[in-house]
Design an enzyme around this catalytic site. Structure first.
Site, mmCIF file in Angstrom:
data_model
loop_
_atom_site.group_PDB
_atom_site.id
_atom_site.type_symbol
_atom_site.label_atom_id
_atom_site.label_comp_id
_atom_site.label_asym_id
_atom_site.label_seq_id
_atom_site.Cartn_x
_atom_site.Cartn_y
_atom_site.Cartn_z
ATOM 1 C CE1 TYR A 38 -34.062 -40.767 -6.621
ATOM 2 C CE2 TYR A 38 -33.489 -43.070 -6.942
ATOM 3 C CZ TYR A 38 -33.822 -42.022 -6.102
ATOM 4 O OH TYR A 38 -33.911 -42.218 -4.739
ATOM 5 N NE ARG A 93 -38.879 -32.585 -0.140
ATOM 6 C CZ ARG A 93 -37.943 -32.987 -0.991
ATOM 7 N NH1 ARG A 93 -37.859 -34.274 -1.315
ATOM 8 N NH2 ARG A 93 -37.081 -32.147 -1.493
ATOM 9 C CG PHE A 109 -25.366 -38.175 -8.186
ATOM 10 C CD1 PHE A 109 -26.682 -38.618 -8.056
ATOM 11 C CD2 PHE A 109 -25.145 -36.817 -8.289
ATOM 12 C CE1 PHE A 109 -27.737 -37.737 -8.037
ATOM 13 C CE2 PHE A 109 -26.200 -35.912 -8.267
ATOM 14 C CZ PHE A 109 -27.507 -36.378 -8.148
ATOM 15 N NE ARG A 134 -32.720 -37.120 3.152
ATOM 16 C CZ ARG A 134 -33.372 -36.594 2.123
ATOM 17 N NH1 ARG A 134 -33.625 -35.295 2.065
ATOM 18 N NH2 ARG A 134 -33.779 -37.373 1.136
ATOM 19 C CD GLU A 170 -42.086 -39.523 -5.793
ATOM 20 O OE1 GLU A 170 -42.372 -39.519 -4.572
ATOM 21 O OE2 GLU A 170 -41.055 -39.012 -6.257
ATOM 22 C CG ASN A 225 -30.302 -38.891 1.072
ATOM 23 O OD1 ASN A 225 -30.716 -39.994 0.695
ATOM 24 N ND2 ASN A 225 -30.520 -37.786 0.395
ATOM 25 C CB THR A 255 -30.676 -33.435 -0.654
ATOM 26 O OG1 THR A 255 -31.983 -33.136 -1.133
ATOM 27 C CG2 THR A 255 -30.093 -34.595 -1.431
ATOM 28 C CG HIS A 300 -37.899 -40.539 -2.305
ATOM 29 N ND1 HIS A 300 -37.442 -39.584 -3.198
ATOM 30 C CD2 HIS A 300 -39.238 -40.673 -2.546
ATOM 31 C CE1 HIS A 300 -38.462 -39.178 -3.956
ATOM 32 N NE2 HIS A 300 -39.552 -39.828 -3.582
ATOM 33 C CE LYS A 305 -33.168 -41.889 -0.792
ATOM 34 N NZ LYS A 305 -32.328 -40.758 -1.242
#
Ligand code: CMP
Length: 153
Positions: free
Chosen positions: A49, A85, A57, A102, A126, A112, A91, A115, A9
């Site tokens: 999303y 993951r 948010f 994270r 994806e 964070n 998250t 993804h 990100k």
């Protein structure tokens, strides 16, 4: 063998964490089969999303994801979805385990860093969303016999 999508990100790029994160995934033994930078469009983020579209948010999440380019990666390995993951962590980075990406590099629930696809089914969707066929590379690595046992597939 599974493939999983990782997006680094805007905070990862701005904070100079891209190399560190790639290094962690490489050292784990995962295989990089796709890598590029994109400027995410609003339409792409609306799709990506969609499950958050009614959350308070949502607009801020899209603004954040468009605030800098994203680094898009496709990683391959046995049970790669779950492995990545776990490496990403919870998250909300404040609750993420130390040792996770994270947990080690973020103090935020929204900025964070990373993804990672959340299921094998989502990873396939994806992969098609973020990568063209000719952006995905199939190649042999000499290390394979040392990364996995003969009985694993
Ligand atoms: P991720 O789980 O990768 O995908 C959804 C993203 O929405 C999440 O990471 C955060 O970046 C963001 N997010 C989740 N919860 C919140 C929240 N409460 N406030 C702001 N952003 C959030």
């Amino acid at each position: 063998m599974q493939r999983t999508v990782v997006l680094l990100k805007p905070d990862a790029l701005q904070r100079g964490l891209v190399g560190e994160i790639i290094h962690r995934l490489e050292r784990k033994g995962l295989k990089l089969v796709g890598l590029k930078m994109i400027a995410a469009s609003e339409a792409l983020l609306d799709e990506h999303y969609a499950h958050h579209k009614d959350k308070p948010f949502f607009a801020e999440l899209k603004r954040f994801m468009m605030s800098s380019p994203l680094v898009c990666m496709l990683w391959e390995g046995i049970e790669a979805v779950e492995v990545v993951r776990k490496m990403a962590g919870a998250t909300n980075s404040r609750q993420a385990d130390m040792g996770s990406i994270r947990g080690d590099f973020s103090v935020s629930g929204s900025a964070n860093i990373i993804h990672a696809s959340d299921s094998v089914e989502t990873a396939k969707v994806e992969e098609e969303r973020f990568f063209e066929k000719d952006e995905i590379f199939e190649y042999e690595t000499v290390l394979s016999p040392f990364l996995y046992g003969k009985d694993e597939e």
